[in-house]
Write a protein that holds these residues in place. Structure first.
Motif, mmCIF file in Angstrom:
data_model
loop_
_atom_site.group_PDB
_atom_site.id
_atom_site.type_symbol
_atom_site.label_atom_id
_atom_site.label_comp_id
_atom_site.label_asym_id
_atom_site.label_seq_id
_atom_site.Cartn_x
_atom_site.Cartn_y
_atom_site.Cartn_z
ATOM 1 N N VAL A 10 59.186 5.137 73.618
ATOM 2 C CA VAL A 10 60.280 4.406 74.317
ATOM 3 C C VAL A 10 60.087 2.692 74.257
ATOM 4 O O VAL A 10 61.075 2.050 73.948
ATOM 5 C CB VAL A 10 60.096 4.838 75.756
ATOM 6 N N ALA A 11 58.924 2.146 74.148
ATOM 7 C CA ALA A 11 58.767 0.889 74.198
ATOM 8 C C ALA A 11 59.150 0.268 72.906
ATOM 9 O O ALA A 11 59.822 -0.614 72.748
ATOM 10 C CB ALA A 11 57.242 0.682 74.706
ATOM 11 N N PHE A 12 58.826 1.144 71.939
ATOM 12 C CA PHE A 12 58.995 0.773 70.490
ATOM 13 C C PHE A 12 60.640 0.774 70.128
ATOM 14 O O PHE A 12 61.163 -0.268 69.748
ATOM 15 C CB PHE A 12 58.414 1.729 69.686
ATOM 16 N N ILE A 13 61.173 1.635 70.959
ATOM 17 C CA ILE A 13 62.770 1.754 70.819
ATOM 18 C C ILE A 13 63.357 0.719 71.314
ATOM 19 O O ILE A 13 64.162 -0.058 71.019
ATOM 20 C CB ILE A 13 63.394 3.001 71.568
ATOM 21 N N ILE A 14 62.705 0.250 72.653
ATOM 22 C CA ILE A 14 63.519 -0.906 73.567
ATOM 23 C C ILE A 14 63.139 -2.241 72.700
ATOM 24 O O ILE A 14 63.970 -3.118 72.509
ATOM 25 C CB ILE A 14 62.892 -0.986 74.913
ATOM 26 N N PHE A 15 61.982 -2.232 71.977
ATOM 27 C CA PHE A 15 61.776 -3.309 71.222
ATOM 28 C C PHE A 15 62.756 -3.659 70.068
ATOM 29 O O PHE A 15 63.251 -4.694 69.866
ATOM 30 C CB PHE A 15 60.326 -3.210 70.550
ATOM 31 N N LEU A 16 62.942 -2.679 69.424
ATOM 32 C CA LEU A 16 63.834 -2.492 68.195
ATOM 33 C C LEU A 16 65.375 -2.981 68.647
ATOM 34 O O LEU A 16 65.960 -3.461 67.999
ATOM 35 C CB LEU A 16 63.909 -1.191 67.313
ATOM 36 N N VAL A 17 65.798 -2.273 70.003
ATOM 37 C CA VAL A 17 67.064 -2.732 70.335
ATOM 38 C C VAL A 17 67.094 -4.039 70.787
ATOM 39 O O VAL A 17 68.220 -4.987 70.322
ATOM 40 C CB VAL A 17 67.281 -1.900 71.872
ATOM 41 N N ILE A 18 65.871 -4.757 71.174
ATOM 42 C CA ILE A 18 66.308 -6.026 71.325
ATOM 43 C C ILE A 18 66.198 -6.964 70.167
ATOM 44 O O ILE A 18 66.895 -8.036 70.041
ATOM 45 C CB ILE A 18 64.727 -6.697 72.417
ATOM 46 N N PHE A 52 58.501 5.659 61.961
ATOM 47 C CA PHE A 52 57.142 5.533 62.574
ATOM 48 C C PHE A 52 57.043 7.005 63.412
ATOM 49 O O PHE A 52 55.882 7.466 63.252
ATOM 50 C CB PHE A 52 57.169 4.331 63.646
ATOM 51 N N TYR A 53 57.849 7.240 64.076
ATOM 52 C CA TYR A 53 57.653 8.602 64.891
ATOM 53 C C TYR A 53 57.569 9.646 63.964
ATOM 54 O O TYR A 53 56.421 10.467 64.313
ATOM 55 C CB TYR A 53 58.931 8.672 65.830
ATOM 56 N N ASP A 54 58.458 9.842 63.017
ATOM 57 C CA ASP A 54 58.318 11.043 61.846
ATOM 58 C C ASP A 54 57.180 11.067 61.155
ATOM 59 O O ASP A 54 56.296 12.078 61.018
ATOM 60 C CB ASP A 54 59.487 11.113 61.073
ATOM 61 N N ARG A 55 57.106 9.919 60.592
ATOM 62 C CA ARG A 55 56.029 9.922 59.461
ATOM 63 C C ARG A 55 54.603 9.935 60.043
ATOM 64 O O ARG A 55 53.761 10.364 59.440
ATOM 65 C CB ARG A 55 56.158 8.592 58.639
ATOM 66 N N MET A 59 52.144 12.866 58.930
ATOM 67 C CA MET A 59 51.039 12.107 58.101
ATOM 68 C C MET A 59 49.722 12.646 58.843
ATOM 69 O O MET A 59 48.528 12.489 58.215
ATOM 70 C CB MET A 59 50.795 10.620 57.815
ATOM 71 N N GLY A 60 49.938 13.085 59.970
ATOM 72 C CA GLY A 60 48.716 13.596 60.805
ATOM 73 C C GLY A 60 47.877 12.434 61.426
ATOM 74 O O GLY A 60 46.848 12.418 61.879
ATOM 75 N N VAL A 61 48.777 11.283 61.597
ATOM 76 C CA VAL A 61 47.843 10.083 62.322
ATOM 77 C C VAL A 61 48.086 10.628 63.836
ATOM 78 O O VAL A 61 49.290 10.602 64.378
ATOM 79 C CB VAL A 61 48.651 8.871 61.835
ATOM 80 N N GLU A 64 43.781 7.467 68.762
ATOM 81 C CA GLU A 64 43.642 5.935 68.552
ATOM 82 C C GLU A 64 44.198 5.466 67.211
ATOM 83 O O GLU A 64 44.599 4.303 67.376
ATOM 84 C CB GLU A 64 42.220 5.543 68.768
ATOM 85 N N LYS A 65 43.915 6.031 66.355
ATOM 86 C CA LYS A 65 44.697 5.775 65.023
ATOM 87 C C LYS A 65 46.027 5.586 65.082
ATOM 88 O O LYS A 65 46.660 4.517 64.503
ATOM 89 C CB LYS A 65 44.054 6.536 63.813
ATOM 90 N N ARG A 66 46.931 6.268 65.742
ATOM 91 C CA ARG A 66 48.282 6.305 65.913
ATOM 92 C C ARG A 66 48.567 4.933 66.716
ATOM 93 O O ARG A 66 49.500 4.210 66.338
ATOM 94 C CB ARG A 66 48.817 7.511 66.312
ATOM 95 N N LYS A 67 47.944 4.797 67.528
ATOM 96 C CA LYS A 67 48.115 3.575 68.504
ATOM 97 C C LYS A 67 47.868 2.351 67.683
ATOM 98 O O LYS A 67 48.554 1.347 67.619
ATOM 99 C CB LYS A 67 47.193 3.458 69.785
ATOM 100 N N GLU A 68 46.731 2.183 66.935
ATOM 101 C CA GLU A 68 46.714 1.127 66.127
ATOM 102 C C GLU A 68 47.626 0.785 64.939
ATOM 103 O O GLU A 68 47.904 -0.380 64.689
ATOM 104 C CB GLU A 68 44.946 1.143 65.674
ATOM 105 N N PHE A 69 47.987 1.921 64.400
ATOM 106 C CA PHE A 69 48.979 2.232 63.491
ATOM 107 C C PHE A 69 50.247 1.481 64.161
ATOM 108 O O PHE A 69 50.943 0.605 63.409
ATOM 109 C CB PHE A 69 49.138 3.385 62.848
ATOM 110 N N TYR A 70 50.614 1.994 65.118
ATOM 111 C CA TYR A 70 52.052 1.368 65.793
ATOM 112 C C TYR A 70 51.866 0.120 66.042
ATOM 113 O O TYR A 70 52.744 -0.741 65.920
ATOM 114 C CB TYR A 70 51.891 2.361 67.271
#
Length: 140
Positions: A10-18, A52-55, A59-61, A64-70
């Motif tokens: 949700v935070a990522f979506i909000i960021f992209l909307v901005i 980001f969400y789908d891949r 990719m199986g991320v 913590e790896k997913r957080k860092e990747f994000y």
């Protein structure tokens, strides 16, 4: 754990909307305004969000790896988008150069988080995303 992941998305979506709000600049004479061509169009930012969400899931991320990747993707997307802000004062050539620098830095930060297969998938997907950017900007 699901709630934290959901909140991050949700935070990522909000960021992209901005980021998708139009950026305007004034002409040199200060009289006219023209719409600036963003580095990422709103559809590309939407694609990045879905990517980001789908891949990351495909990719199986996880964890913590997913957080860092994000965080890496989010940070560099913001920095790339900000390159064209008027107060930066960059020429088109400087924007291109700095964009490429940020892209390479993003790749180098993402690489240690992913295994070889995941990293290859990341590069392939990102290459497809950037194709529209390069075409629109006239970058070859």
């Amino acid at each position: 754990m699901m709630i934290k992941s959901f909140l991050k998305i949700v935070a990522f979506i909000i960021f992209l909307v901005i980021l998708s709000s139009p950026i305007y600049s004034q002409e040199d004479n200060g009289q006219e305004k023209s719409k600036r061509v963003d580095i990422f169009k709103s559809t590309e930012r939407d694609s990045l969000q879905l990517w980001f969400y789908d891949r990351a899931t495909i990719m199986g991320v996880t964890g913590e790896k997913r957080k860092e990747f994000y965080n890496i993707i989010l940070y560099h997307t913001y920095k790339m988008t900000a390159l064209e802000k008027k107060e930066k004062g960059y020429t088109p050539k400087e924007i291109r150069s700095k964009f490429e620098e940020l892209l390479q830095k993003q790749h180098s930060e993402v690489k240690p988080i992913l295994d070889d297969k995941q990293y290859g998938y990341y590069l392939d997907t990102y290459k497809k995303l950037l194709k529209g950017v390069y075409e629109r900007k006239g970058w070859k």
